[in-house]
Write a protein that holds these residues in place. Structure first.
Motif: not given
Ligand code: UDP
Ligand code: MG
Length: 317
Positions: A205, A71, A9, A157, A74, A95, A212, A13
């Motif tokens: 970021e 959007n 997802p 995760r 995820k 990613v 959220k 990015e």
């Molecule tokens: N992502 C997505 N849609 C969203 C938010 C995040 O597909 O609305 C994807 C993002 O591109 C990444 C993954 O979900 O590949 C995890 O997001 P992020 O790294 O921001 O979260 P964290 O690792 O901080 O929990």
């Protein structure tokens, strides 16, 4: 040869995608015994993510992509990926390289040799994360595991590798309000957990603000527990008992000592408190009702606007 689809997802990015692809090329070289495909899901990115995906697709036919009309989050991206993945094995991976690709060959070996249906991962530490965020996350997991029958693993995760039968089971759960951490537990199957240290993002970021994350945790609680609804009845019952006791005390006091006109401040406090509790309980019921309302509308979980394969599974999920 068996096929492995890796669902990735992506939301805004463009910086991390090329780095990720480079890393995955090394991993795919190591995994010669399986046909690996990368399925990128563009979750309505507003930057150049989609064009990077298109370039990767032209460069390497192992790279496929789906692109959403906006959007959807995820969870929707994961669902779309699972629906369109045709591998015998399916992995989900971020990613930003926070899910170490080096683990993938090991996970594959576990499924092949040890008879598990699913290899999931969790973080052993939360280093690099703000203290307040760690604290709130820990509290959330403690709370939800108290009130829900489905175990939600602390630090789990979304990074995992599944066999086809598990993917099909997850797809059967086509609910609109999705909480993957719960769904993967709910379907069961034999799961092996691997742990790894938290790593920082490769670039860009995080998309998760505290607000959220809070909404996401409510999603989890309401998706996998109805305990808050019984909480409303319990509080109601408690207040009924309390009020009967108070009525009794007041009658006795008036009969013995007469009826002096005092005590109105306490009365106002009680009125306010009962009013507050009532509103809170109505609010909880309202939240569940809202979820049910959205569920009954049967809206699609995602809408595609573009994909590398024209013959992907229809327009809607
Ligand atoms: N992502 C997505 N849609 C969203 C938010 C995040 O597909 O609305 C994807 C993002 O591109 C990444 C993954 O979900 O590949 C995890 O997001 P992020 O790294 O921001 O979260 P964290 O690792 O901080 O929990
Ligand atoms: Mg991340």
């Amino acid at each position: 040869m068996k096929k492995l689809t890796v669902i990735v997802p992506c939301y805004n990015e463009q910086e991390t995608l090329p780095i990720y692809y480079k890393e995955m090329c090394k991993i795919m070289l190591q995994m010669q015994d399986v046909d690996t495909e990368l399925l990128f899901v563009d979750d309505g990115s507003t930057d150049g993510t989609l064009s990077v995906m298109k370039d990767l697709h032209t460069l390497d036919e192992r790279c496929q992509y789906l692109s959403f009309s906006r959007n959807f989050g995820k969870e929707a991206a994961i669902y779309a990926g699972l629906k369109n993945a045709d591998g015998d094995y399916v992995a989900i991976m971020d990613v930003d390289l926070q899910d170490p690709p080096e683990l993938l060959p090991k996970m594959y070996q576990i499924l092949e040799k040890e008879g598990y249906d699913n290899v999931a991962t969790k973080r052993s530490t939360r280093t690099g994360e703000p203290k307040i965020r760690s604290f709130l996350s820990e509290s959330f997991y403690k709370f939800i595991n108290r009130i829900s029958k489905t175990e939600i693993v602390n630090g789990a995760r979304d990074y995992r590798l599944m066999k086809r039968k598990m993917v099909d089971a997850v797809l059967e759960m086509s609910e609109y309000n999705r909480f993957s951490k719960g769904i993967f537990e709910w379907v069961g199957f034999r799961t092996k957990w691997l742990e790894y240290e938290n790593v920082e993002r490769s670039a860009g970021e995080t998309k998760w603000s505290l607000r959220k994350l809070f909404t996401y945790s409510l999603e989890g609680i309401m998706g996998f527990s109805v305990a808050p609804l019984s909480l409303a009845s319990i509080i109601g019952l408690l207040f009924c008992v309390l009020s009967f006791l108070m009525i009794f005390v007041i009658i006795v006091r008036t009969a013995v000592w007469g009826d002096p006109v005092d005590g109105w401040p306490s009365l106002v406090c009680i009125t306010f408190m009962v009013g507050g509790v009532q509103l809170l309980c109505t609010g909880i019921v309202g939240q569940y009702l809202a979820k049910t309302y959205l569920e009954t509308k049967h809206r699609p979980i995602y809408i595609l606007k573009d994909s590398s394969e024209e013959s992907c599974n229809g327009e809607k999920g």
